[in-house]
Design an enzyme around this catalytic site. Sequence first.
Site, PDB file in Angstrom:
ATOM      1  CG  LEU A 187      11.149  -5.114 -17.773  1.00 45.46           C
ATOM      2  CD1 LEU A 187      11.375  -3.875 -18.633  1.00 45.46           C
ATOM      3  CD2 LEU A 187      12.189  -5.232 -16.692  1.00 45.46           C
ATOM      4  N   GLY A 219       4.297  -9.433 -22.657  1.00 46.22           N
ATOM      5  CA  GLY A 219       5.116  -8.783 -21.650  1.00 46.22           C
ATOM      6  C   GLY A 219       6.288  -8.084 -22.322  1.00 46.22           C
ATOM      7  CE1 TYR A 220       5.806  -3.570 -24.765  1.00 44.65           C
ATOM      8  CE2 TYR A 220       4.240  -4.396 -23.153  1.00 44.65           C
ATOM      9  CZ  TYR A 220       4.505  -3.809 -24.375  1.00 44.65           C
ATOM     10  OH  TYR A 220       3.466  -3.477 -25.196  1.00 44.65           O
ATOM     11  CB  ILE A 221      12.237  -8.779 -22.344  1.00 40.45           C
ATOM     12  CG1 ILE A 221      12.383  -8.565 -23.850  1.00 40.45           C
ATOM     13  CG2 ILE A 221      11.356  -9.995 -22.060  1.00 40.45           C
ATOM     14  CD1 ILE A 221      13.137  -9.673 -24.556  1.00 40.45           C
ATOM     15  CG  ASN A 269      -0.953  -2.969 -24.959  1.00 41.49           C
ATOM     16  OD1 ASN A 269      -1.805  -3.432 -24.219  1.00 41.49           O
ATOM     17  ND2 ASN A 269      -1.185  -2.691 -26.230  1.00 41.49           N
TER      18      ASN A 269
END
Length: 161
Positions: A81, A29-31, A143
């Site tokens: 996010l 995941g992306y922070i 991604n």
Amino acid sequence: MAKEIERKFLVRGDHWRNFVSERLVLRQGYIASMEDRSVRIRLTNESVATLTIKIGKKMTRDEFEYEIPIPEAEELLGTALGLVIEKTRHKVPFKGFVWEVDVFRGAHRGLVIAEVEMEDENDNPELPDWIGREVTGDYRYSNQALATQFEREYDELSHTA
């Protein structure tokens, strides 16, 4: 500073499965996500956690990667996010290069993307017969976009190589 140089393609069929040398189960995941940079958390096989910073949006990007404790990665994934991406990565050696074939699960089930990392932008790896349309540079297939822009972009993505 580390550089990531890669090309990305859609995949045709399942013929590549006969040549898999390694499988990794990934959750990521992306922070943080901006147009030309991101901060990603990844859990690999639930046993290794990394924090990766990527800067750039072309074939070559700056990449910084650091191993972090698994409990911290789990906590950060809880703050990601958009979506947490789930996929199995299959490593497929072919004529001097290792192709990474990502088979997505969860929200992106059915999407299969192959990436090949290169030492130099001028490298010209021979394409296996199961490689389809090139999507290098098409942000929708990154991604980062698959995680953070799911609702807006996913319906427009082609799964056809």
